[in-house]
Design a protein around this motif. Structure first.
Motif, PDB file in Angstrom:
ATOM      1  N   ASP A 166      -8.641   0.866  -0.182  1.00 42.05           N
ATOM      2  CA  ASP A 166      -8.679   1.353  -1.701  1.00 42.05           C
ATOM      3  C   ASP A 166      -6.827   1.212  -2.457  1.00 42.05           C
ATOM      4  O   ASP A 166      -7.196   1.310  -3.799  1.00 42.05           O
ATOM      5  CB  ASP A 166      -9.231   3.695  -1.869  1.00 42.05           C
ATOM      6  CG  ASP A 166     -10.435   2.905  -1.539  1.00 42.05           C
ATOM      7  OD1 ASP A 166     -11.080   2.156  -1.219  1.00 42.05           O
ATOM      8  OD2 ASP A 166     -10.498   4.509  -0.481  1.00 42.05           O
ATOM      9  N   ASN A 167      -6.269   1.882  -2.169  1.00 42.10           N
ATOM     10  CA  ASN A 167      -4.778   1.418  -2.485  1.00 42.10           C
ATOM     11  C   ASN A 167      -5.010  -0.283  -2.312  1.00 42.10           C
ATOM     12  O   ASN A 167      -3.311  -0.203  -2.673  1.00 42.10           O
ATOM     13  CB  ASN A 167      -3.803   2.323  -1.463  1.00 42.10           C
ATOM     14  CG  ASN A 167      -4.193   4.001  -1.509  1.00 42.10           C
ATOM     15  OD1 ASN A 167      -4.675   4.068  -2.986  1.00 42.10           O
ATOM     16  ND2 ASN A 167      -4.087   4.647  -0.821  1.00 42.10           N
ATOM     17  N   SER A 195      -0.007   4.034   2.599  1.00 41.75           N
ATOM     18  CA  SER A 195      -1.137   3.970   3.189  1.00 41.75           C
ATOM     19  C   SER A 195      -0.298   2.754   3.996  1.00 41.75           C
ATOM     20  O   SER A 195      -0.824   3.239   5.727  1.00 41.75           O
ATOM     21  CB  SER A 195      -2.198   2.878   2.796  1.00 41.75           C
ATOM     22  OG  SER A 195      -2.910   3.916   1.937  1.00 41.75           O
ATOM     23  N   ARG A 255     -17.691  -1.059   5.704  1.00 41.47           N
ATOM     24  CA  ARG A 255     -17.601  -1.434   3.862  1.00 41.47           C
ATOM     25  C   ARG A 255     -18.393  -2.667   3.532  1.00 41.47           C
ATOM     26  O   ARG A 255     -18.740  -3.231   2.417  1.00 41.47           O
ATOM     27  CB  ARG A 255     -16.015  -1.667   2.903  1.00 41.47           C
ATOM     28  CG  ARG A 255     -15.614  -0.712   3.462  1.00 41.47           C
ATOM     29  CD  ARG A 255     -14.043  -0.431   2.992  1.00 41.47           C
ATOM     30  NE  ARG A 255     -13.688   0.982   2.930  1.00 41.47           N
ATOM     31  CZ  ARG A 255     -13.540   1.157   1.612  1.00 41.47           C
ATOM     32  NH1 ARG A 255     -12.720   0.660   0.702  1.00 41.47           N
ATOM     33  NH2 ARG A 255     -12.212   2.383   1.328  1.00 41.47           N
ATOM     34  N   ARG A 292       0.722   2.473  -1.810  1.00 42.85           N
ATOM     35  CA  ARG A 292       0.099   1.464  -0.882  1.00 42.85           C
ATOM     36  C   ARG A 292       1.198   1.404   0.512  1.00 42.85           C
ATOM     37  O   ARG A 292       0.380   1.156   1.445  1.00 42.85           O
ATOM     38  CB  ARG A 292       0.208  -0.505  -1.316  1.00 42.85           C
ATOM     39  CG  ARG A 292      -0.581  -0.733  -1.271  1.00 42.85           C
ATOM     40  CD  ARG A 292      -0.012  -2.491  -1.486  1.00 42.85           C
ATOM     41  NE  ARG A 292      -0.396  -3.623  -1.229  1.00 42.85           N
ATOM     42  CZ  ARG A 292       0.461  -4.249  -0.071  1.00 42.85           C
ATOM     43  NH1 ARG A 292       1.463  -3.677   0.459  1.00 42.85           N
ATOM     44  NH2 ARG A 292      -0.193  -5.330   0.352  1.00 42.85           N
ATOM     45  N   GLY A 337      -9.997   3.266   5.777  1.00 46.90           N
ATOM     46  CA  GLY A 337     -10.293   3.321   4.312  1.00 46.90           C
ATOM     47  C   GLY A 337      -8.592   3.427   3.185  1.00 46.90           C
ATOM     48  O   GLY A 337      -9.678   3.276   1.808  1.00 46.90           O
ATOM     49  N   ARG A 338      -8.636   4.243   2.827  1.00 46.94           N
ATOM     50  CA  ARG A 338      -7.848   4.683   1.742  1.00 46.94           C
ATOM     51  C   ARG A 338      -6.697   3.952   1.838  1.00 46.94           C
ATOM     52  O   ARG A 338      -6.751   3.511   0.449  1.00 46.94           O
ATOM     53  CB  ARG A 338      -6.891   5.640   2.082  1.00 46.94           C
ATOM     54  CG  ARG A 338      -6.043   7.031   0.978  1.00 46.94           C
ATOM     55  CD  ARG A 338      -5.539   8.097   1.783  1.00 46.94           C
ATOM     56  NE  ARG A 338      -4.758   8.560   0.435  1.00 46.94           N
ATOM     57  CZ  ARG A 338      -4.645   9.757  -0.389  1.00 46.94           C
ATOM     58  NH1 ARG A 338      -6.077  10.155  -0.140  1.00 46.94           N
ATOM     59  NH2 ARG A 338      -4.321   9.919  -0.590  1.00 46.94           N
TER      60      ARG A 338
END
Length: 111
Positions: free
Chosen positions: A71-72, A46, A109, A43, A67-68
């Motif tokens: 997700d994190n 990111s 998303r 996290r 996006g990552r």
């Protein structure tokens, strides 16, 4: 080197034939080693990565990393706050470009 699966990337796959060593370093070192270190959470990595990409005006890489980040566990509000904060340190144009990329990622998303 980590044995965890490397995130897929259409962008990386597209250039693999042209710069295979660069893709190997990306997958082996960046995602295989750097992102798996335990000194920072994914996290936090990111957040740092998104901030660096906004500040250095790298929109072509930014969408993947926003996006990552989501997700994190980074929230949309945190990404918005990061971009707003950077407007004063990295410049308004970089922040506005980052905001455009973030909006595109968020909209994809939702749909």
């Amino acid at each position: 080197m980590s044995t965890k699966p490397i995130p897929q990337s259409a962008q990386r796959d597209r250039v693999r034939k042209t710069v295979p060593a660069l893709v190997e370093y990306t997958e082996g070192v960046v995602y295989g080693d750097l992102w798996e270190r335990t000194d920072l959470s994914k996290r936090d990595r990111s957040l740092v990565t998104v901030a660096a990409l906004v500040a250095t005006y790298r929109p072509e890489q930014l969408s993947v990393h926003i996006g990552r980040a989501l997700d994190n566990g980074v929230t949309r509000e945190e990404i918005a706050g990061l971009i707003t904060h950077l407007a004063f340190y990295a410049g308004w144009p970089a922040a506005m470009s980052g905001a455009q990329v973030a909006t595109e990622v968020f909209e994809k998303r939702e749909g």
